[in-house]
Design a protein around this motif. Structure first.
Motif, PDB file in Angstrom:
ATOM      1  N   SER A 232       0.832  -1.202   0.000  1.00  8.07           N
ATOM      2  CA  SER A 232       0.000   0.000   0.000  1.00  8.07           C
ATOM      3  C   SER A 232       0.865   1.250   0.000  1.00  8.07           C
ATOM      4  O   SER A 232       1.996   1.254   0.505  1.00  8.07           O
ATOM      5  CB  SER A 232      -0.920   0.035   1.226  1.00  8.07           C
ATOM      6  N   ASN A 233       0.321   2.315  -0.582  1.00  5.87           N
ATOM      7  CA  ASN A 233       0.958   3.635  -0.567  1.00  5.87           C
ATOM      8  C   ASN A 233       0.035   4.607   0.152  1.00  5.87           C
ATOM      9  O   ASN A 233      -1.153   4.696  -0.186  1.00  5.87           O
ATOM     10  CB  ASN A 233       1.183   4.146  -1.986  1.00  5.87           C
ATOM     11  N   VAL A 234       0.565   5.338   1.117  1.00 11.05           N
ATOM     12  CA  VAL A 234      -0.198   6.365   1.822  1.00 11.05           C
ATOM     13  C   VAL A 234       0.363   7.723   1.417  1.00 11.05           C
ATOM     14  O   VAL A 234       1.545   7.998   1.636  1.00 11.05           O
ATOM     15  CB  VAL A 234      -0.129   6.184   3.350  1.00 11.05           C
ATOM     16  N   VAL A 235      -0.488   8.545   0.818  1.00 14.27           N
ATOM     17  CA  VAL A 235      -0.060   9.832   0.277  1.00 14.27           C
ATOM     18  C   VAL A 235      -0.521  10.959   1.200  1.00 14.27           C
ATOM     19  O   VAL A 235      -1.703  11.037   1.554  1.00 14.27           O
ATOM     20  CB  VAL A 235      -0.647  10.057  -1.129  1.00 14.27           C
ATOM     21  N   PHE A 236       0.405  11.826   1.573  1.00 12.70           N
ATOM     22  CA  PHE A 236       0.090  13.005   2.368  1.00 12.70           C
ATOM     23  C   PHE A 236       0.322  14.242   1.498  1.00 12.70           C
ATOM     24  O   PHE A 236       1.368  14.378   0.860  1.00 12.70           O
ATOM     25  CB  PHE A 236       0.982  13.099   3.613  1.00 12.70           C
ATOM     26  N   GLY A 237      -0.675  15.124   1.472  1.00 13.43           N
ATOM     27  CA  GLY A 237      -0.549  16.337   0.674  1.00 13.43           C
ATOM     28  C   GLY A 237      -0.989  17.566   1.437  1.00 13.43           C
ATOM     29  O   GLY A 237      -1.939  17.512   2.224  1.00 13.43           O
ATOM     30  N   ARG A 238      -0.283  18.660   1.196  1.00 16.11           N
ATOM     31  CA  ARG A 238      -0.663  19.930   1.812  1.00 16.11           C
ATOM     32  C   ARG A 238      -1.623  20.670   0.888  1.00 16.11           C
ATOM     33  O   ARG A 238      -1.385  20.796  -0.317  1.00 16.11           O
ATOM     34  CB  ARG A 238       0.561  20.801   2.072  1.00 16.11           C
ATOM     35  N   VAL A 239      -2.729  21.134   1.460  1.00 19.07           N
ATOM     36  CA  VAL A 239      -3.724  21.893   0.696  1.00 19.07           C
ATOM     37  C   VAL A 239      -3.192  23.307   0.471  1.00 19.07           C
ATOM     38  O   VAL A 239      -2.855  24.009   1.429  1.00 19.07           O
ATOM     39  CB  VAL A 239      -5.073  21.936   1.430  1.00 19.07           C
ATOM     40  N   VAL A 240      -3.125  23.707  -0.792  1.00 19.84           N
ATOM     41  CA  VAL A 240      -2.586  25.023  -1.121  1.00 19.84           C
ATOM     42  C   VAL A 240      -3.646  25.966  -1.682  1.00 19.84           C
ATOM     43  O   VAL A 240      -3.405  27.168  -1.826  1.00 19.84           O
ATOM     44  CB  VAL A 240      -1.403  24.907  -2.108  1.00 19.84           C
ATOM     45  N   ALA A 241      -4.814  25.444  -2.014  1.00 14.45           N
ATOM     46  CA  ALA A 241      -5.899  26.300  -2.526  1.00 14.45           C
ATOM     47  C   ALA A 241      -7.222  25.567  -2.397  1.00 14.45           C
ATOM     48  O   ALA A 241      -7.276  24.334  -2.468  1.00 14.45           O
ATOM     49  CB  ALA A 241      -5.648  26.691  -3.984  1.00 14.45           C
ATOM     50  N   LEU A 242      -8.293  26.338  -2.205  1.00 10.92           N
ATOM     51  CA  LEU A 242      -9.651  25.811  -2.099  1.00 10.92           C
ATOM     52  C   LEU A 242     -10.536  26.407  -3.185  1.00 10.92           C
ATOM     53  O   LEU A 242     -10.387  27.578  -3.540  1.00 10.92           O
ATOM     54  CB  LEU A 242     -10.268  26.153  -0.736  1.00 10.92           C
ATOM     55  N   HIS A 243     -11.464  25.591  -3.673  1.00 16.96           N
ATOM     56  CA  HIS A 243     -12.518  26.078  -4.564  1.00 16.96           C
ATOM     57  C   HIS A 243     -13.842  25.631  -3.957  1.00 16.96           C
ATOM     58  O   HIS A 243     -14.100  24.432  -3.840  1.00 16.96           O
ATOM     59  CB  HIS A 243     -12.361  25.489  -5.973  1.00 16.96           C
ATOM     60  N   LEU A 244     -14.666  26.591  -3.538  1.00 21.22           N
ATOM     61  CA  LEU A 244     -15.923  26.292  -2.867  1.00 21.22           C
ATOM     62  C   LEU A 244     -17.082  26.921  -3.629  1.00 21.22           C
ATOM     63  O   LEU A 244     -17.006  28.091  -4.038  1.00 21.22           O
ATOM     64  CB  LEU A 244     -15.912  26.815  -1.427  1.00 21.22           C
ATOM     65  N   ASP A 245     -18.154  26.170  -3.800  1.00 21.61           N
ATOM     66  CA  ASP A 245     -19.352  26.673  -4.453  1.00 21.61           C
ATOM     67  C   ASP A 245     -20.022  27.697  -3.524  1.00 21.61           C
ATOM     68  O   ASP A 245     -20.375  27.379  -2.385  1.00 21.61           O
ATOM     69  CB  ASP A 245     -20.301  25.505  -4.734  1.00 21.61           C
ATOM     70  N   ASP A 246     -20.203  28.920  -4.022  1.00 22.66           N
ATOM     71  CA  ASP A 246     -20.730  30.012  -3.198  1.00 22.66           C
ATOM     72  C   ASP A 246     -22.090  29.706  -2.603  1.00 22.66           C
ATOM     73  O   ASP A 246     -22.432  30.236  -1.537  1.00 22.66           O
ATOM     74  CB  ASP A 246     -20.806  31.304  -4.012  1.00 22.66           C
TER      75      ASP A 246
END
Length: 208
Positions: free
Chosen positions: A152-166
């Protein structure tokens, strides 16, 4: 029923997915070094921390190649996007889980429109109400330990931007996740959305 995992070999491993449920679904979009787009759902997905904002997802090795396209793409580019799966997008999500040949664009299989990301190369699912652009922090490899185990591979990522429906943003900037009706994974082929919702504030410490 009691199961000793050090000795048992014939129990149903799907029990774990039924016990640890419901689970959020990480609908992960990636792109290869040569520009081929991939989209795949992962039910081993969650938020790790909010400061810094970090998410994780994991997947087992496929039967037909060393790693899934998602992992290969993340390793090659260091980027991915998580797309919130809603109840209304359940069929498209399921179509994107198809065990497609290497290099297949699951956006096309599922009939999904792509939307450009702002800081990373992988596109977003345009119909998703919440997408997080992520950059790779690290990949942790989990080697097989006993009979029947898989790599198995466990991937960790840092969130750098969000897109949210208004339409789902409330006064004060709160995201109304209940109205989006997020899809969750249960055991086997079972899925569900939100049921009754209650708010529980933190309790006050007991008086001495």
């Amino acid at each position: 029923m009691y199961i000793d995992l050090d000795t048992a070999t014939d129990f149903k491993r799907s029990l774990f997915n039924a016990i640890v449920a419901p689970r959020p679904i990480g609908w992960i979009s990636t792109v290869s070094a040569d520009g081929r787009v991939n989209l795949a759902p992962f039910s081993h997905f969650n938020l790790v921390s909010t400061a810094p904002p970090v998410v994780m997802f994991s997947c087992n090795a496929p039967d037909d190649r060393e790693v899934k396209d998602t992992i290969a793409n993340v390793r090659a580019t260091g980027e991915f996007v998580t797309n919130l799966v809603t109840w209304d997008l359940r069929e498209q999500m399921n179509l994107s889980s198809f065990n497609a040949p290497h290099g297949t664009d699951e956006f096309e299989i599922a009939g999904l429109e792509k939307a450009a990301s702002s800081k990373v190369r992988p596109p977003r699912v345009a119909a998703s109400p919440a997408c997080m652009e992520c950059r790779l922090l690290q990949i942790v490899n989990i080697d097989p330990i006993g009979p029947g185990d898989t790599f198995s591979n466990v991937v960790f990522g840092r969130v750098v931007a969000l897109h949210l429906d208004d339409q789902f943003i409330e006064p004060g900037g709160r995201f109304d996740v209940v109205r989006t009706r997020p899809l969750t994974r249960l055991g086997g082929n079972q899925y569900a959305s939100t049921g009754p919702v209650v708010e529980l504030g933190r309790p006050n410490p007991p008086r001495a």
